[in-house]
Design an enzyme around this catalytic site. Sequence first.
Site, PDB file in Angstrom:
ATOM      1  N   LYS A  13       3.690  -2.150 -22.421  1.00 12.26           N
ATOM      2  CA  LYS A  13       4.127  -1.262 -21.335  1.00 12.26           C
ATOM      3  C   LYS A  13       5.524  -1.669 -20.854  1.00 12.26           C
ATOM      4  O   LYS A  13       6.379  -0.822 -20.600  1.00 12.26           O
ATOM      5  CB  LYS A  13       3.122  -1.281 -20.173  1.00 12.26           C
ATOM      6  CG  LYS A  13       3.418  -0.186 -19.168  1.00 12.26           C
ATOM      7  CD  LYS A  13       2.383  -0.013 -18.089  1.00 12.26           C
ATOM      8  CE  LYS A  13       2.722   1.205 -17.231  1.00 12.26           C
ATOM      9  NZ  LYS A  13       2.132   1.142 -15.902  1.00 12.26           N
ATOM     10  N   ASN A  68      13.452   3.109 -18.508  1.00 12.65           N
ATOM     11  CA  ASN A  68      13.863   2.953 -17.095  1.00 12.65           C
ATOM     12  C   ASN A  68      15.367   2.739 -16.957  1.00 12.65           C
ATOM     13  O   ASN A  68      16.039   3.539 -16.301  1.00 12.65           O
ATOM     14  CB  ASN A  68      13.074   1.827 -16.418  1.00 12.65           C
ATOM     15  CG  ASN A  68      11.747   2.308 -15.840  1.00 12.65           C
ATOM     16  OD1 ASN A  68      11.704   2.866 -14.759  1.00 12.65           O
ATOM     17  ND2 ASN A  68      10.679   2.118 -16.565  1.00 12.65           N
ATOM     18  N   ALA A 104       0.843  -1.202   0.000  1.00 10.89           N
ATOM     19  CA  ALA A 104       0.000   0.000   0.000  1.00 10.89           C
ATOM     20  C   ALA A 104       0.870   1.242   0.000  1.00 10.89           C
ATOM     21  O   ALA A 104       0.726   2.126   0.832  1.00 10.89           O
ATOM     22  CB  ALA A 104      -0.940  -0.026   1.199  1.00 10.89           C
ATOM     23  N   GLY A 105       1.837   1.278  -0.945  1.00  6.93           N
ATOM     24  CA  GLY A 105       2.670   2.457  -1.130  1.00  6.93           C
ATOM     25  C   GLY A 105       1.948   3.437  -2.035  1.00  6.93           C
ATOM     26  O   GLY A 105       0.747   3.692  -1.855  1.00  6.93           O
ATOM     27  N   ALA A 106       2.672   3.969  -3.030  1.00  5.30           N
ATOM     28  CA  ALA A 106       2.088   5.000  -3.893  1.00  5.30           C
ATOM     29  C   ALA A 106       0.854   4.473  -4.642  1.00  5.30           C
ATOM     30  O   ALA A 106      -0.248   5.005  -4.493  1.00  5.30           O
ATOM     31  CB  ALA A 106       3.159   5.480  -4.872  1.00  5.30           C
ATOM     32  N   GLU A 123      13.238  -2.709 -10.175  1.00  9.61           N
ATOM     33  CA  GLU A 123      12.480  -3.846 -10.727  1.00  9.61           C
ATOM     34  C   GLU A 123      13.128  -4.371 -12.021  1.00  9.61           C
ATOM     35  O   GLU A 123      12.460  -5.007 -12.823  1.00  9.61           O
ATOM     36  CB  GLU A 123      11.028  -3.409 -10.983  1.00  9.61           C
ATOM     37  CG  GLU A 123      10.265  -3.092  -9.702  1.00  9.61           C
ATOM     38  CD  GLU A 123       8.800  -2.710  -9.930  1.00  9.61           C
ATOM     39  OE1 GLU A 123       8.547  -1.768 -10.701  1.00  9.61           O
ATOM     40  OE2 GLU A 123       7.914  -3.362  -9.348  1.00  9.61           O
ATOM     41  N   ASN A 167       9.123   0.403 -20.565  1.00 10.10           N
ATOM     42  CA  ASN A 167       9.872   0.444 -19.311  1.00 10.10           C
ATOM     43  C   ASN A 167      11.262  -0.160 -19.460  1.00 10.10           C
ATOM     44  O   ASN A 167      12.203   0.270 -18.795  1.00 10.10           O
ATOM     45  CB  ASN A 167       9.092  -0.275 -18.205  1.00 10.10           C
ATOM     46  CG  ASN A 167       7.904   0.542 -17.722  1.00 10.10           C
ATOM     47  OD1 ASN A 167       7.944   1.766 -17.732  1.00 10.10           O
ATOM     48  ND2 ASN A 167       6.847  -0.128 -17.314  1.00 10.10           N
ATOM     49  N   SER A 175      10.575   5.666 -12.853  1.00 11.13           N
ATOM     50  CA  SER A 175      10.505   5.184 -11.465  1.00 11.13           C
ATOM     51  C   SER A 175      11.778   4.443 -11.046  1.00 11.13           C
ATOM     52  O   SER A 175      12.188   4.507  -9.885  1.00 11.13           O
ATOM     53  CB  SER A 175       9.290   4.278 -11.283  1.00 11.13           C
ATOM     54  OG  SER A 175       9.392   3.157 -12.137  1.00 11.13           O
TER      55      SER A 175
HETATM   56  P1  NAD Z   1       6.095   2.081  -3.707  1.00  2.98           P
HETATM   57  O1  NAD Z   1       7.572   2.044  -3.536  1.00  2.98           O
HETATM   58  O2  NAD Z   1       5.421   3.397  -3.456  1.00  2.98           O
HETATM   59  O3  NAD Z   1       5.419   1.014  -2.744  1.00  2.98           O
HETATM   60  C1  NAD Z   1       5.742  -0.343  -2.858  1.00  2.98           C
HETATM   61  C2  NAD Z   1       6.092  -0.886  -1.475  1.00  2.98           C
HETATM   62  O4  NAD Z   1       7.314  -0.315  -1.022  1.00  2.98           O
HETATM   63  C3  NAD Z   1       5.064  -0.562  -0.410  1.00  2.98           C
HETATM   64  O5  NAD Z   1       4.937  -1.703   0.392  1.00  2.98           O
HETATM   65  C4  NAD Z   1       5.684   0.596   0.334  1.00  2.98           C
HETATM   66  O6  NAD Z   1       5.237   0.665   1.658  1.00  2.98           O
HETATM   67  C5  NAD Z   1       7.145   0.232   0.276  1.00  2.98           C
HETATM   68  N1  NAD Z   1       8.006   1.423   0.369  1.00  2.98           N
HETATM   69  C6  NAD Z   1       7.865   2.590  -0.295  1.00  2.98           C
HETATM   70  N2  NAD Z   1       8.850   3.441   0.060  1.00  2.98           N
HETATM   71  C7  NAD Z   1       9.628   2.794   0.954  1.00  2.98           C
HETATM   72  C8  NAD Z   1      10.788   3.139   1.697  1.00  2.98           C
HETATM   73  N3  NAD Z   1      11.367   4.348   1.581  1.00  2.98           N
HETATM   74  N4  NAD Z   1      11.319   2.206   2.516  1.00  2.98           N
HETATM   75  C9  NAD Z   1      10.759   0.994   2.653  1.00  2.98           C
HETATM   76  N5  NAD Z   1       9.640   0.602   1.969  1.00  2.98           N
HETATM   77  C10 NAD Z   1       9.093   1.497   1.145  1.00  2.98           C
HETATM   78  O7  NAD Z   1       5.785   1.494  -5.156  1.00  2.98           O
HETATM   79  P2  NAD Z   1       4.623   1.884  -6.188  1.00  2.98           P
HETATM   80  O8  NAD Z   1       5.059   3.060  -6.971  1.00  2.98           O
HETATM   81  O9  NAD Z   1       3.342   1.913  -5.464  1.00  2.98           O
HETATM   82  O10 NAD Z   1       4.690   0.633  -7.168  1.00  2.98           O
HETATM   83  C11 NAD Z   1       4.029  -0.605  -6.901  1.00  2.98           C
HETATM   84  C12 NAD Z   1       3.938  -1.359  -8.228  1.00  2.98           C
HETATM   85  O11 NAD Z   1       3.102  -0.606  -9.115  1.00  2.98           O
HETATM   86  C13 NAD Z   1       5.272  -1.521  -8.936  1.00  2.98           C
HETATM   87  O12 NAD Z   1       5.310  -2.733  -9.639  1.00  2.98           O
HETATM   88  C14 NAD Z   1       5.279  -0.376  -9.946  1.00  2.98           C
HETATM   89  O13 NAD Z   1       6.109  -0.637 -11.049  1.00  2.98           O
HETATM   90  C15 NAD Z   1       3.810  -0.347 -10.322  1.00  2.98           C
HETATM   91  N6  NAD Z   1       3.322   0.925 -10.860  1.00  2.98           N
HETATM   92  C16 NAD Z   1       3.604   2.097 -10.208  1.00  2.98           C
HETATM   93  C17 NAD Z   1       3.125   3.276 -10.741  1.00  2.98           C
HETATM   94  C18 NAD Z   1       3.363   4.604 -10.054  1.00  2.98           C
HETATM   95  O14 NAD Z   1       3.097   5.650 -10.671  1.00  2.98           O
HETATM   96  N7  NAD Z   1       3.799   4.641  -8.805  1.00  2.98           N
HETATM   97  C19 NAD Z   1       2.373   3.261 -11.937  1.00  2.98           C
HETATM   98  C20 NAD Z   1       2.103   2.039 -12.542  1.00  2.98           C
HETATM   99  C21 NAD Z   1       2.585   0.867 -12.002  1.00  2.98           C
END
Ligand code: NAD
Length: 310
Positions: free
Chosen positions: A187, A195, A8-10, A272, A191, A260
């Site tokens: 996609k 990337n 449940a990040g971004a 990734e 990437n 990213s």
């Molecule tokens: P994210 O890094 O925001 O979150 C993913 C996980 O990492 C979560 O569990 C989060 O709590 C943890 N996390 C985040 N920052 C951290 C830190 N500083 N230290 C420790 N843990 C941390 O990732 P996201 O952007 O939500 O991406 C998740 C998936 O969705 C990936 O496969 C990504 O490629 C894909 N995605 C992302 C986006 C985007 O715009 N963010 C768009 C399309 C697809």
Amino acid sequence: MKIAVAGAGAMGGRVGTQIQQAGYDVTFIDDWKPHVEAVQKNGFEIQTETDTYTVDANMITPDDVKHSYDLVIILTKAMHSIEMLTQLKDKGAITKDTAVLTMMNGLGHDERFSKVVPPEQIYLAVTMWTAGLRGPGQLLLEGTGTIDFQRIDGKESERTHEINKVFEDAGLNPKVSQQVMQSVWYKAALNCVLNPLCTILDKNLIEFAQYKASREMVQLVVSEIVVVAKAKGIELDNDTIIHKIEGAYPADKQGLHHPSMHQDLYSGRLTEVDYLNGQIEAYGEQVGIPTPTNAMLKHLVHQLELTHVK
Ligand code: NAD
């Protein structure tokens, strides 16, 4: 419908809060402690182009899972997804009636997920939504997007339409796709180019595009992907990929942004790349097609991880 968003990040924060705001019962599952604690204490703090507001959320760690869910959306980073999926299955969050959907970037999630959950329960999605995390509990949600998704065995069920309704109610602009695998590959192709190249070169898209032979660099990566995809039964059009990549260069598109992977690496996190260029290399080996450019990009990014990731 009981829904869990695991990772449940971004993006998990984006998708989960939009679904919750549409009136659904959503549990957020994450194991980054400062983030879990911040959300438990203050909810998600959400910043958009025009507004800043808070959304209260039920956030737990995988250890605290006690219920089963109808829909589990996996949005960890790719390298943590199987551990999360296995934990949720062991904890009883995923039963034979649970739909598991992921919209992570990269290739091969269908095959890896199928080793843990039967394919008729798995959905792949491609999203054009984006999201950022400014710090624990702090989401940056700008722009709009779409979600195309499909059950990985290509079939549709009542559950497919229920998921579509959830996404529709949440304003996530969904579509039940007839060819999600092809969209996933398109996609991933983008990437696999932007990337690693922008990460290795430490450039944004416009800076990369300023080099007069940038198309030659792009073509080296893309031609391997198109041939490997074909051997895997996926038809990709080389020029369409080039067109999409170059379409992202202008400043009013993604030109000023770093991909990213760049953000992950230079913030000290693993990338990734194994699920992008590394997966192309692995598929290439599977079908007997050499992919030296993708393999080299993977190695270069791993070299950088050695210096940047604590
Ligand atoms: P994210 O890094 O925001 O979150 C993913 C996980 O990492 C979560 O569990 C989060 O709590 C943890 N996390 C985040 N920052 C951290 C830190 N500083 N230290 C420790 N843990 C941390 O990732 P996201 O952007 O939500 O991406 C998740 C998936 O969705 C990936 O496969 C990504 O490629 C894909 N995605 C992302 C986006 C985007 O715009 N963010 C768009 C399309 C697809």
